[in-house]
Design an enzyme around this catalytic site. Structure first.
Site, PDB file in Angstrom:
ATOM      1  N   GLU A  62       0.792  -1.239  -0.207  1.00  0.00           N
ATOM      2  CA  GLU A  62       0.132  -0.032  -0.049  1.00  0.00           C
ATOM      3  C   GLU A  62       0.856   1.235  -0.007  1.00  0.00           C
ATOM      4  O   GLU A  62       1.716   1.385   0.516  1.00  0.00           O
ATOM      5  CB  GLU A  62      -0.881   0.182   1.134  1.00  0.00           C
ATOM      6  CG  GLU A  62      -2.008  -0.952   1.177  1.00  0.00           C
ATOM      7  CD  GLU A  62      -1.960  -2.062   2.023  1.00  0.00           C
ATOM      8  OE1 GLU A  62      -2.750  -2.922   2.083  1.00  0.00           O
ATOM      9  OE2 GLU A  62      -1.219  -1.958   2.871  1.00  0.00           O
ATOM     10  N   THR A  63       0.360   2.245  -0.642  1.00  0.00           N
ATOM     11  CA  THR A  63       0.765   3.624  -0.575  1.00  0.00           C
ATOM     12  C   THR A  63      -0.337   4.536   0.104  1.00  0.00           C
ATOM     13  O   THR A  63      -1.393   4.375  -0.501  1.00  0.00           O
ATOM     14  CB  THR A  63       1.309   4.187  -2.085  1.00  0.00           C
ATOM     15  OG1 THR A  63       2.445   3.249  -2.423  1.00  0.00           O
ATOM     16  CG2 THR A  63       1.672   5.504  -2.016  1.00  0.00           C
TER      17      THR A  63
END
Length: 313
Positions: free
Chosen positions: A55-56
């Site tokens: 995830e970002t």
């Protein structure tokens, strides 16, 4: 800072952290992109693909000035409403910016797509710790059905007799994301598990899900109650070193197995061991009259890198 060669002038600051660990280069890596208010959804997705981490998280000004930040979270392939390790890592990052050198205890409130997420953050010496309360209590999903044990076993390359631990049976639960939960009998079976086609796609189609979360009991003295693995290749995550949202939603799986006591139950989950990125996730579950009332997830994070990234054209 001058613009990087070939970049638009308005580059964006970013930092990376390893989350659910106190050791760099273990746990689950996270990219945090700041000053993201002017980014479009397509630009955020492009940056998330560039980092290519589980995830970002993108940090924006909050809608309510009483809160600390509005955030959006992306897989490499799609936006998601809530995730655990971005919540832990981003809250610790924001707290460190306010008090980089001193011990502290503070509260961070993040506006996520799934709702408000309050996070308590503390620093004592070199140890950073955060705990959030899940914004959504888990429940059966509106779409999809639980595949039978044969399909689930084939989807992760195991024999059907390895599936199930006493009262723990496979389950399908949602609390933002949705996960197929597959208990396996021992650590040897857990280590052998791999997504396996065509059964993987068949299981995902039946469940209307992207991810399978496997877990096995740990013997006493191992520092945790369960060891877990999470596979989500169709979301661009072949295997995740630590999955905070799945840990939170696992409260429903544990309740279905009848292992939660009335009041508070505390557990520790280990994940990422088979990947060489050992992670530790704390889980605190509160039940009232047999129903889930609160779910809290605890973890550490350590900064690894910082820099600037070009804004996608």
């Amino acid at each position: 800072m001058t613009a990087m060669a070939g970049c638009l002038p308005d580059t964006l600051p970013f930092a990376t952290y390893d989350v659910f660990t106190e050791q760099r280069f273990s746990g689950n890596p996270l990219a945090i992109v700041e000053q993201a208010d002017a980014l479009s959804t397509a630009q955020m997705q492009t940056i998330a693909r560039e980092f290519n981490l589980s995830e970002t998280i993108f940090v924006q000004q909050p809608d309510d000035p009483a809160h600390d930040a509005k955030v959006r979270i992306f897989f490499p392939t799609a936006e998601i409403p809530f995730a655990g390790h971005p919540t832990i890592g981003c809250a610790i990052h924001l707290a460190l910016k306010s008090a980089p050198e001193t011990d502290f205890e503070t509260a961070i409130t993040l506006e996520e797509v799934a709702g408000l997420v309050p996070v308590g953050v503390s620093r004592h010496g070199e140890t950073l710790q955060a705990e959030f309360r899940a914004p959504v209590l888990p429940h059966p999903p509106e779409h999809g059905a639980l595949p039978d044990v044969g399909i689930l076993a084939a989807a992760v390359g195991l024999d059907p007799e390895t599936i199930g631990i006493g009262a723990h049976r496979p389950g399908l639960w949602q609390g933002g994301p949705s996960y197929l939960y597959v208990p396996v009998r021992d650590l040897e079976a857990l280590a052998r598990a791999r997504p396996s086609e065509p059964a993987w796609t068949r299981a995902m189609d039946i469940a209307a899900a992207d991810s399978i979360y496997l877990y096995a009991p740990l013997p006493p003295g191992q520092g945790a109650d369960f060891r877990a693995r999470m596979f989500s290749p169709t979301a661009g995550i072949p295997e995740d070193p630590a999955t905070g949202s799945a840990a939170a939603i696992m409260a429903a799986q544990l309740r279905a197995a009848g292992v939660l006591q009335e009041g508070e139950t505390r557990l520790t989950l280990h994940q990422g061991v088979e990947m060489g990125r050992a992670s530790a996730i704390g889980l605190r579950i509160v039940t009232q009259d047999g129903a889930l009332a609160e779910i809290h997830v605890t973890g550490s994070a350590v900064p690894v890198s910082r820099g600037r990234i070009c804004r996608p054209d």
